[in-house]
Write a protein that holds these residues in place. Sequence first.
Motif, PDB file in Angstrom:
ATOM      1  N   ASP A 189       0.858  -1.187   0.000  1.00 18.02           N
ATOM      2  CA  ASP A 189       0.000   0.000   0.000  1.00 18.02           C
ATOM      3  C   ASP A 189       0.896   1.240   0.000  1.00 18.02           C
ATOM      4  O   ASP A 189       1.733   1.405   0.889  1.00 18.02           O
ATOM      5  N   PRO A 190       0.742   2.125  -0.977  1.00 15.22           N
ATOM      6  CA  PRO A 190       1.601   3.322  -1.001  1.00 15.22           C
ATOM      7  C   PRO A 190       1.412   4.229   0.207  1.00 15.22           C
ATOM      8  O   PRO A 190       2.255   5.083   0.475  1.00 15.22           O
ATOM      9  N   GLN A 191       0.322   4.029   0.961  1.00 13.35           N
ATOM     10  CA  GLN A 191       0.084   4.859   2.143  1.00 13.35           C
ATOM     11  C   GLN A 191       0.524   4.186   3.443  1.00 13.35           C
ATOM     12  O   GLN A 191       0.293   4.727   4.533  1.00 13.35           O
ATOM     13  N   LYS A 210      -6.910   3.566 -10.577  1.00 14.51           N
ATOM     14  CA  LYS A 210      -8.007   2.820 -11.191  1.00 14.51           C
ATOM     15  C   LYS A 210      -8.745   1.968 -10.168  1.00 14.51           C
ATOM     16  O   LYS A 210      -9.970   1.915 -10.139  1.00 14.51           O
ATOM     17  N   GLU A 211      -7.963   1.330  -9.281  1.00 12.07           N
ATOM     18  CA  GLU A 211      -8.568   0.373  -8.358  1.00 12.07           C
ATOM     19  C   GLU A 211      -9.242   1.040  -7.172  1.00 12.07           C
ATOM     20  O   GLU A 211     -10.199   0.519  -6.621  1.00 12.07           O
ATOM     21  N   LEU A 212      -8.691   2.190  -6.715  1.00  7.84           N
ATOM     22  CA  LEU A 212      -9.193   2.798  -5.489  1.00  7.84           C
ATOM     23  C   LEU A 212      -9.936   4.092  -5.745  1.00  7.84           C
ATOM     24  O   LEU A 212     -10.396   4.708  -4.843  1.00  7.84           O
ATOM     25  N   LYS A 258       5.501   4.231  -9.461  1.00  6.99           N
ATOM     26  CA  LYS A 258       5.304   3.735 -10.821  1.00  6.99           C
ATOM     27  C   LYS A 258       4.012   2.933 -10.984  1.00  6.99           C
ATOM     28  O   LYS A 258       3.554   2.718 -12.103  1.00  6.99           O
ATOM     29  N   ASP A 259       3.403   2.497  -9.865  1.00  9.51           N
ATOM     30  CA  ASP A 259       2.125   1.786  -9.959  1.00  9.51           C
ATOM     31  C   ASP A 259       0.939   2.730  -9.730  1.00  9.51           C
ATOM     32  O   ASP A 259      -0.167   2.291  -9.419  1.00  9.51           O
ATOM     33  N   TYR A 260       1.192   4.017  -9.911  1.00 11.06           N
ATOM     34  CA  TYR A 260       0.171   5.041  -9.667  1.00 11.06           C
ATOM     35  C   TYR A 260      -1.122   4.776 -10.437  1.00 11.06           C
ATOM     36  O   TYR A 260      -2.217   4.855  -9.875  1.00 11.06           O
TER      37      TYR A 260
END
Length: 384
Positions: A320-322, A382-384, A375-377
Amino acid sequence: MKEFIQVGTILYHKYLSKVKVEDINNDLIKVNAGTKGILEFPLRDFGKVIFIDKKHQNMKFDRTEDYLDFCRNEYKLKKEPQIFNSKLQEEKYIESNRFNKHIYNTMVDLCNFEDIKNNNINLEIIKGKIKMETKSANGNEAAEQISIFEPDKSKLIVDNKKEQEKIKEIIERRKIKHLIHFTRIENLSSILENGLMPISILFDKEICYIGNDRNRLDEMLDCISCSVTFPNYKLFFAFRLKEPSAKWVVIAISKDILFSTNNTAYFCSTNAAALIPKIRKEIYTKAERLEDMFCDNYTAKNGKIIQRRSLQIDDNYTTDPQAEILISGIIDYKYIDYIYFNNQDDVDYYRKTYDTYLLSKFNYKIDQKYFQPRKDYEFWKKEL
């Protein structure tokens, strides 16, 4: 709320001491904090960091309404003394209305992780404090209950060493080198001189700073929020969007801070505000919680299962980026490995406006990568 608070009321802030109410609306309260000026706080802070009575400052309530109910009951007891038909009835009433911490929670609070790491556990003092907090209604000390929860000092220290070894193994296996913290450029000189300080210490030392997250829903005001390897770009972008003219720096902190005896790390697999207020924070010091930050399958807010392998991110990036690591206390400036600027203009601005000498003592460079999304931004968008 208005039954207790109105313009002119003196309140007690956990870190600011006395404050005076200047204005109240549906969501916010404005207070005069003396030398710190007029500050705004959300009403949900009542019972957590703001209190009506000074005696309440060591208490904590999950909800503002719970705190207000407590205040109403306390006021009622003061205004309406109870009349009892017998001594037994009086004792039962006192027992049912006492505000005590659970013995086990008291033990965890008193025997904190900094003490364990520093081999600084005085069981006699701890037991004495617990006895003071666990007196029964007739004044007798609950000695039998205390003995049940008395910790084995050697076991606590051994267990902590095992956790440290597990954490070190994860760090090495995933090739984690840095924790990342972003801040306004105005704060940099203070950081280079004093280290990274949490809000509670900044208030206590009366150090001026520009904060980012006014709400701090995680309530961990004695901690500094860090990401692993790469900034929490979603939050970073939101702050920069809110103040487009502001200048920022990104600070890379050595992984060695995780093993400092002066700090405690809390590992959160997502935004800390979604976790820590709900569960005792000590749980998040465990190695398994660090491993959770890199989980293979992550459940998003909408219930969708996200597979880590689909993100195609490096091993040292959290799923999770957060996700974040909260570091308690002051992060000494010796742990600062790099300072990243967005561009040369920002470097020149800092040198001209604030400081050249201090900056020259640290490694710094321009790296726009840290000011961009991960890079998976697109996937997360799209998903969240």
